[in-house]
Design a protein around this motif. Structure first.
Motif, PDB file in Angstrom:
ATOM      1  N   THR A 136       0.851  -1.177  -0.015  1.00 58.70           N
ATOM      2  CA  THR A 136       0.011   0.104   0.056  1.00 58.70           C
ATOM      3  C   THR A 136       0.948   1.345   0.154  1.00 58.70           C
ATOM      4  N   GLN A 137       1.895   1.081   0.381  1.00 59.27           N
ATOM      5  CA  GLN A 137       3.149   2.501   0.290  1.00 59.27           C
ATOM      6  C   GLN A 137       2.988   3.102  -0.972  1.00 59.27           C
ATOM      7  N   ALA A 138       2.722   2.579  -1.859  1.00 60.11           N
ATOM      8  CA  ALA A 138       3.022   3.226  -3.333  1.00 60.11           C
ATOM      9  C   ALA A 138       1.819   4.081  -3.546  1.00 60.11           C
ATOM     10  N   PHE A 139       0.833   3.989  -2.874  1.00 61.86           N
ATOM     11  CA  PHE A 139      -0.561   4.620  -3.162  1.00 61.86           C
ATOM     12  C   PHE A 139      -0.695   5.938  -2.307  1.00 61.86           C
ATOM     13  N   ILE A 140       0.416   6.044  -1.310  1.00 59.24           N
ATOM     14  CA  ILE A 140       0.234   7.298  -0.364  1.00 59.24           C
ATOM     15  C   ILE A 140       1.266   8.410  -0.707  1.00 59.24           C
ATOM     16  N   PRO A 141       0.538   9.586  -0.764  1.00 56.71           N
ATOM     17  CA  PRO A 141       1.417  10.570  -1.050  1.00 56.71           C
ATOM     18  C   PRO A 141       2.210  10.859   0.097  1.00 56.71           C
ATOM     19  N   THR A 142       3.622  11.525  -0.113  1.00 59.56           N
ATOM     20  CA  THR A 142       4.273  11.745   1.131  1.00 59.56           C
ATOM     21  C   THR A 142       3.617  12.675   2.257  1.00 59.56           C
ATOM     22  N   THR A 143       3.571  12.298   3.451  1.00 57.31           N
ATOM     23  CA  THR A 143       2.837  12.718   4.483  1.00 57.31           C
ATOM     24  C   THR A 143       3.640  12.963   6.074  1.00 57.31           C
ATOM     25  N   GLN A 144       3.423  14.012   6.444  1.00 55.77           N
ATOM     26  CA  GLN A 144       3.953  14.324   7.869  1.00 55.77           C
ATOM     27  C   GLN A 144       2.992  15.223   8.623  1.00 55.77           C
ATOM     28  N   LYS A 145       3.183  14.916   9.799  1.00 57.76           N
ATOM     29  CA  LYS A 145       2.557  15.666  10.736  1.00 57.76           C
ATOM     30  C   LYS A 145       2.834  17.276  10.676  1.00 57.76           C
ATOM     31  N   LEU A 146       1.941  18.225  10.849  1.00 57.98           N
ATOM     32  CA  LEU A 146       2.423  19.454  10.376  1.00 57.98           C
ATOM     33  C   LEU A 146       2.655  20.190  11.762  1.00 57.98           C
ATOM     34  N   ALA A 306      -6.536  -1.328  -6.378  1.00 59.95           N
ATOM     35  CA  ALA A 306      -6.008  -0.588  -5.331  1.00 59.95           C
ATOM     36  C   ALA A 306      -6.924  -0.427  -4.068  1.00 59.95           C
ATOM     37  N   ALA A 307      -8.197  -0.278  -4.135  1.00 58.19           N
ATOM     38  CA  ALA A 307      -8.729  -0.115  -3.127  1.00 58.19           C
ATOM     39  C   ALA A 307      -9.060  -1.255  -2.150  1.00 58.19           C
ATOM     40  N   LEU A 308      -8.983  -2.579  -2.927  1.00 58.10           N
ATOM     41  CA  LEU A 308      -9.086  -3.625  -2.217  1.00 58.10           C
ATOM     42  C   LEU A 308      -8.152  -3.872  -1.335  1.00 58.10           C
ATOM     43  N   VAL A 309      -6.718  -3.657  -1.970  1.00 61.06           N
ATOM     44  CA  VAL A 309      -5.435  -3.980  -1.058  1.00 61.06           C
ATOM     45  C   VAL A 309      -5.785  -2.977   0.171  1.00 61.06           C
ATOM     46  N   ILE A 310      -6.134  -1.675  -0.270  1.00 58.03           N
ATOM     47  CA  ILE A 310      -5.840  -0.959   0.748  1.00 58.03           C
ATOM     48  C   ILE A 310      -6.880  -0.939   2.020  1.00 58.03           C
ATOM     49  N   ALA A 311      -8.098  -1.406   1.405  1.00 60.46           N
ATOM     50  CA  ALA A 311      -9.263  -1.632   2.646  1.00 60.46           C
ATOM     51  C   ALA A 311      -8.613  -2.895   3.451  1.00 60.46           C
ATOM     52  N   LYS A 312      -7.981  -3.898   2.758  1.00 64.40           N
ATOM     53  CA  LYS A 312      -7.333  -4.973   3.791  1.00 64.40           C
ATOM     54  C   LYS A 312      -6.405  -4.426   4.750  1.00 64.40           C
ATOM     55  N   GLN A 313      -5.455  -3.771   4.242  1.00 66.52           N
ATOM     56  CA  GLN A 313      -4.635  -3.352   5.069  1.00 66.52           C
ATOM     57  C   GLN A 313      -5.026  -2.454   6.083  1.00 66.52           C
ATOM     58  N   ILE A 314      -5.843  -1.654   5.637  1.00 63.19           N
ATOM     59  CA  ILE A 314      -6.527  -0.891   6.786  1.00 63.19           C
ATOM     60  C   ILE A 314      -7.421  -1.553   7.980  1.00 63.19           C
TER      61      ILE A 314
END
Ligand SMILES: Nc1ncnc2c1ncn2[C@@H]1O[C@H](COP(=O)(O)OP(=O)(O)O)[C@@H](O)[C@H]1O
Ligand SMILES: [Mg+2]
Length: 398
Positions: A136-146, A306-314
């Motif tokens: 699932t890493q490949a689908f997430i934009p780079t994200t950090q806490k503000l 992608a949505a299925l892989v993401i749902a499973k991981q969540i």
């Protein structure tokens, strides 16, 4: 004789859990509840509404509301304990109340009742969950806490646009976009801040990071925020769009796609929400304009996968039982899929086909859960029996 042999028909009961306050008999979208009750009726599942205030799991009855289609009225009744509970507490502020938490915990601990979607998601936690798995890493934009102007500046050096989003936000509330202003546009005002307002975004420019940061801090207040790489969304007639996917468990308890919709951003908006000037459209049509018929089909297939892989991981990372979620996915100008967020209390999909499918899935999944529950109970009972037999034989041996 036949009558005597006839066992009580096994009817699944599904309780929709919500919250009540002085405003109405109960909160939440009543039209949604009624549609689910109707779908249940058509499929032999008794569906009723319970509020966290009334919900006591100690007796063998619960106080709930049934809907009477002829009189178009709700009726408060004593009802059988549910096999399954569908959590539709509509706001985070309700979910966080101590007595509501107590009810949720009691539902989770109950041995014989299945409870799904126990809580809202948080955008930062979602990111952490999806960052844990290679798939699932490949689908997430780079994200950090503000956290600081310095860190904002560093991330802004890597990405020309950043989205700032409250971790507990929804419907575009509190969303901001920070962009580097190209030198040819302005040499002095180097940073642009767009703040999502009702249906348009308000734009301002700043010369320095401390000035920009002061403004952001004022907007953020005490709320937790993330900053996220801005994705250049694919667009249709110059309006960016994204995909809204409804992912639900099916009659076998497996994740499936109930439907994919698309939301086109309003002309003056930085998000695609319909109440903010966005509109509903056909994903196939929007994607075809930029990627051709074949490309469009391929991207939709990719988004579903992608949505299925993401749902499973969540679900796996959350450690709870989930039955449904909606997902906002972006498609960038190169056709790559990006995850923006998932919602554990999906809003009504206005597309009739998705709508219909979503109700049927919920009923079928509830039937599945109630059967699992019976299996679990038999397992518990037979384990208890085995234990008792074993104990007896141990006693005998002594
Ligand atoms: N990183 C991003 N890049 C580009 N667009 C984004 C990004 N994050 C959000 N958006 C846009 O803003 C919308 C709202 O963001 P989302 O994360 O879904 O928050 P909300 O909970 O307010 O719906 C998305 O549907 C998308 O159109
Ligand atoms: Mg969203």
């Amino acid at each position: 004789m036949a009558l005597l042999l006839h066992e009580k028909p096994e009817r699944t009961t599904l309780a929709i859990l919500t919250y009540t306050d002085a405003k109405r008999i109960f909160r939440g979208n009543q039209e949604n509840f009624i549609d689910l009750i109707r779908t249940g009726e058509e499929r032999g599942v008794q569906v009723y509404v319970v509020t966290t205030a009334d919900f006591k799991l100690t007796g063998d009855k619960v106080t709930g509301y049934t809907y009477h289609f002829q009189s178009k009225r709700w009726k408060k009744e004593q009802l059988p304990l549910p096999d399954v509970i569908y959590n539709r507490i509509p706001y985070r502020k309700f979910e966080q109340l101590p007595d509501v938490q107590q009810t949720i915990q009691a539902c989770l601990r109950h041995g014989h009742i299945s409870f799904f979607n126990p809580s809202f998601f948080n955008k930062w936690t979602l990111f952490e969950w999806l960052n844990k798995s290679k798939e699932t890493q490949a689908f997430i934009p780079t994200t950090q806490k503000l956290t600081s102007g310095d860190e904002l500046e560093q991330l802004l050096q890597k990405h020309p646009n950043l989205y700032l989003k409250p971790v507990r936000g929804k419907a575009g509330k509190g969303i901001m976009k920070v962009s580097r202003v190209p030198a040819k546009v302005s040499k002095t005002r180097k940073y642009q801040l767009s703040v999502q307002e009702k249906t348009r975004s308000h734009i301002s420019r700043y010369a320095t990071i401390p000035q920009l940061w002061a403004q952001i801090r004022e907007m953020v207040g005490t709320k937790d925020y993330i900053m996220q790489q801005g994705i250049t969304l694919s667009n249709y007639k110059q309006r960016p769009f994204d995909l809204r996917v409804l992912v639900q468990k099916n009659s076998k308890g497996l994740w499936s796609i109930a439907g994919v919709g698309a939301r086109l951003a309003g002309k003056l908006s930085i998000t695609t929400h319909v109440p903010r000037g966005g509109s509903i459209d056909e994903p196939g049509k929007l994607l075809e304009a930029g990627f051709g018929a074949v490309g469009s089909k391929r991207i939709i297939a990719k988004a579903k996968k992608a949505a299925l892989v993401i749902a499973k991981q969540i679900e796996k990372a959350s450690g709870s039982t989930l039955g449904e979620m909606s997902m906002d996915l972006g498609v960038d100008t190169a056709g790559q899929i990006w995850f923006f967020e998932a919602n554990s209390k999906p809003m009504k999909f206005d597309e009739p086909q998705i709508r219909k499918k979503s109700l049927i899935n919920l009923i079928r999944y509830s039937i599945h859960l109630s059967r699992q529950g019976t299996k679990k109970e038999t397992q518990i009972a037979s384990t208890a029996m085995r234990r008792a037999v074993l104990q007896k034989s141990v006693q005998k041996a002594r």
